[in-house]
Write a protein that holds these residues in place. Sequence first.
Motif, mmCIF file in Angstrom:
data_model
loop_
_atom_site.group_PDB
_atom_site.id
_atom_site.type_symbol
_atom_site.label_atom_id
_atom_site.label_comp_id
_atom_site.label_asym_id
_atom_site.label_seq_id
_atom_site.Cartn_x
_atom_site.Cartn_y
_atom_site.Cartn_z
ATOM 1 N N SER A 134 -2.972 -24.468 -22.763
ATOM 2 C CA SER A 134 -1.667 -23.795 -22.725
ATOM 3 C C SER A 134 -1.340 -23.469 -21.271
ATOM 4 N N VAL A 135 -0.172 -23.896 -20.847
ATOM 5 C CA VAL A 135 0.178 -23.781 -19.441
ATOM 6 C C VAL A 135 0.874 -22.435 -19.198
ATOM 7 N N SER A 136 0.315 -21.702 -18.273
ATOM 8 C CA SER A 136 0.854 -20.379 -17.979
ATOM 9 C C SER A 136 1.458 -20.426 -16.560
ATOM 10 N N ILE A 137 2.702 -19.999 -16.432
ATOM 11 C CA ILE A 137 3.379 -20.129 -15.127
ATOM 12 C C ILE A 137 4.056 -18.809 -14.750
ATOM 13 N N ARG A 191 12.408 -20.449 -19.272
ATOM 14 C CA ARG A 191 11.945 -19.208 -19.908
ATOM 15 C C ARG A 191 10.421 -19.170 -20.024
ATOM 16 N N GLN A 192 9.862 -20.355 -20.186
ATOM 17 C CA GLN A 192 8.416 -20.427 -20.391
ATOM 18 C C GLN A 192 7.613 -19.953 -19.175
ATOM 19 N N CYS A 193 8.270 -19.892 -18.049
ATOM 20 C CA CYS A 193 7.572 -19.446 -16.829
ATOM 21 C C CYS A 193 7.578 -17.917 -16.796
ATOM 22 N N ASN A 194 7.008 -17.326 -17.803
ATOM 23 C CA ASN A 194 7.122 -15.868 -17.922
ATOM 24 C C ASN A 194 5.775 -15.176 -17.817
ATOM 25 N N SER A 195 4.782 -15.900 -17.288
ATOM 26 C CA SER A 195 3.477 -15.261 -17.119
ATOM 27 C C SER A 195 3.590 -14.157 -16.064
ATOM 28 N N THR A 196 2.752 -13.157 -16.205
ATOM 29 C CA THR A 196 2.763 -12.096 -15.185
ATOM 30 C C THR A 196 1.471 -12.127 -14.368
ATOM 31 N N GLY A 197 0.750 -13.245 -14.446
ATOM 32 C CA GLY A 197 -0.442 -13.411 -13.599
ATOM 33 C C GLY A 197 -1.572 -12.502 -14.033
ATOM 34 N N GLY A 198 -2.358 -12.068 -13.070
ATOM 35 C CA GLY A 198 -3.468 -11.168 -13.389
ATOM 36 C C GLY A 198 -4.798 -11.652 -12.860
ATOM 37 N N PRO A 199 -5.860 -10.883 -13.127
ATOM 38 C CA PRO A 199 -7.168 -11.153 -12.496
ATOM 39 C C PRO A 199 -7.994 -12.243 -13.144
ATOM 40 N N SER A 200 -7.674 -12.624 -14.392
ATOM 41 C CA SER A 200 -8.550 -13.605 -15.023
ATOM 42 C C SER A 200 -7.750 -14.780 -15.580
ATOM 43 N N GLY A 201 -8.463 -15.867 -15.803
ATOM 44 C CA GLY A 201 -7.823 -17.057 -16.356
ATOM 45 C C GLY A 201 -7.058 -17.824 -15.292
ATOM 46 N N ARG A 202 -6.278 -18.773 -15.804
ATOM 47 C CA ARG A 202 -5.616 -19.725 -14.914
ATOM 48 C C ARG A 202 -4.106 -19.639 -15.081
ATOM 49 N N PHE A 203 -3.390 -19.583 -13.985
ATOM 50 C CA PHE A 203 -1.927 -19.660 -14.067
ATOM 51 C C PHE A 203 -1.369 -20.352 -12.828
ATOM 52 N N TRP A 204 -0.228 -21.010 -13.031
ATOM 53 C CA TRP A 204 0.491 -21.619 -11.920
ATOM 54 C C TRP A 204 1.436 -20.589 -11.332
ATOM 55 N N VAL A 205 1.730 -20.735 -10.044
ATOM 56 C CA VAL A 205 2.679 -19.842 -9.370
ATOM 57 C C VAL A 205 3.735 -20.723 -8.712
ATOM 58 N N LEU A 206 4.983 -20.478 -9.055
ATOM 59 C CA LEU A 206 6.043 -21.382 -8.588
ATOM 60 C C LEU A 206 7.201 -20.624 -7.936
ATOM 61 N N ASP A 207 7.539 -21.032 -6.732
ATOM 62 C CA ASP A 207 8.809 -20.620 -6.132
ATOM 63 C C ASP A 207 9.639 -21.903 -6.078
#
Length: 444
Positions: A134-137, A191-207
């Motif tokens: 599951s892609v988290s962005i 809308r799917q780019c609604n991750s809020t990040g955090g200390p664990s797991g994997r997420f993409w960061v996009l500007d």
Amino acid sequence: MPVLYRSILSPQLQSSLTCRQITHFTFNQTKVTFSSFPNYTKISCSMFSIMEDNPPLTPTILESTEEKYSAELDVAVKAVQMACSLCQRVQEGLISKSNSLVQSKDDKSLVTIADWSVQATISWVLSESFASKSVSIVAEEDVEALSKPEATVLLDSVVQTVNECLAEAPQFGIKSPIRPLQKEEVLEAIRQCNSTGGPSGRFWVLDPVDGTLGFVRGDQYAVALALVEDGEVVLGVLGCPNYPLRKEWLSYHNRYYRILSKLTPPRPDSWDRGFVLYAKKGSGKAWMQPLLPQSMKLVESKSPRPVYVSLVEDPALATFCEPVERANSSHSFTAGLAHSVGVRKEPLRVYSMVKYAAVARGDAEIFMKFARSGYKEKIWDHAAGTVIIQEAGGVVTDAGGQPLNFSNGIYLEGLDRGIIACAGVQLHQKIIRAVDASWDSSCL
Ligand SMILES: Nc1ncnc2c1ncn2[C@@H]1O[C@H](COP(=O)(O)OS(=O)(=O)O)[C@@H](OP(=O)(O)O)[C@H]1O
Ligand SMILES: [Mg+2]
Ligand SMILES: [Mg+2]
Ligand SMILES: [Mg+2]
């Protein structure tokens, strides 16, 4: 002088080790780890020698990171290449036609169809490419303004722009959708780019478009994508479509130099006008790839090549870059710092994360940003640039010398005063000391 025993590295690393790469290891008695540059535990070439004999104690054998994240990096570079092509088309349209496709957000900052379209496109590409995970962005834009009933024209333009870009995807090595995306699918991708990040797991960061102001002015901007895992930036990809052939042009307004200067304008197919920079944490390398799609004739000249930070350590020979807008960073404070450490050249004021690119490529030695008190820096404005400068051999910290913290949500929490990126440790230390010396008397 500490000793780095070559035999404690994995065979793959032993054979590929160069002096420059060694600056990317940290060392403590029995263990060598890839750099995360915690404070100043980074050791530079001059601080140790390489020995070929056995290690003193049982060491940790390092594994190569060569394979890890390769699939992610491949897709990320292709997605950013596509996004650069999209932005170039939109920017040309904005300059030659109208401004109706530029909107102001609640905080008075700008957003354009390129910002939304890039976010939708990259979100779609990542989801399609990594469907099994599951892609988290975490990304800058949302759909609020686009979903309003009066925003139909805007939304139509975004949908069209996204579909034009996705139709070209095969030229970049990405599969197109089987049919054009519908409005709701484009909105969903944003809308799917609604991750809020955090200390664990994997997420993409996009500007999707960094330096939107530069973008609408026909000037510098960047597309920035990073992958964060367990709080650390592990991949950074930075598209800089307008980065010019000659670094002096960086400080010129694009249109200004096109119209007024007698300088030969950059050729669209030239290597240095526009590229994508990328780096994988711990690899000790940052790469530059020219903009694609590749014209068949130029395939060979378009393979990636490594970039390195400048070797200039003398402040008098160093160039520092900073945001164009005073509202985004105090020009007077950085001017004082520059003067006190002996920097004599005029600052290079450039929009966007192109400043990180300039340091990573060795076109500038220093980047400083001191936002007004109360402003909280966002992770998408710094993630990709940080890992690229570090892997190109540079240092990026806050003004207290601490690494930037990407593990605490969408903001760089705990940032001490400002951001300082330098080509080398010595310049960096000088600036950190200068900040300490002048901070109390500053009005920040
Ligand atoms: N008040 C304030 N202070 C500091 N930073 C701010 C501020 N407001 C916005 N931003 C963020 O700055 C990003 C643009 O940075 P730049 O370096 O391109 O600034 S400048 O336009 O060259 O002055 C810009 O990124 P984009 O929105 O992607 O363009 C913002 O995230
Ligand atoms: Mg913005
Ligand atoms: Mg930005
Ligand atoms: Mg942006």
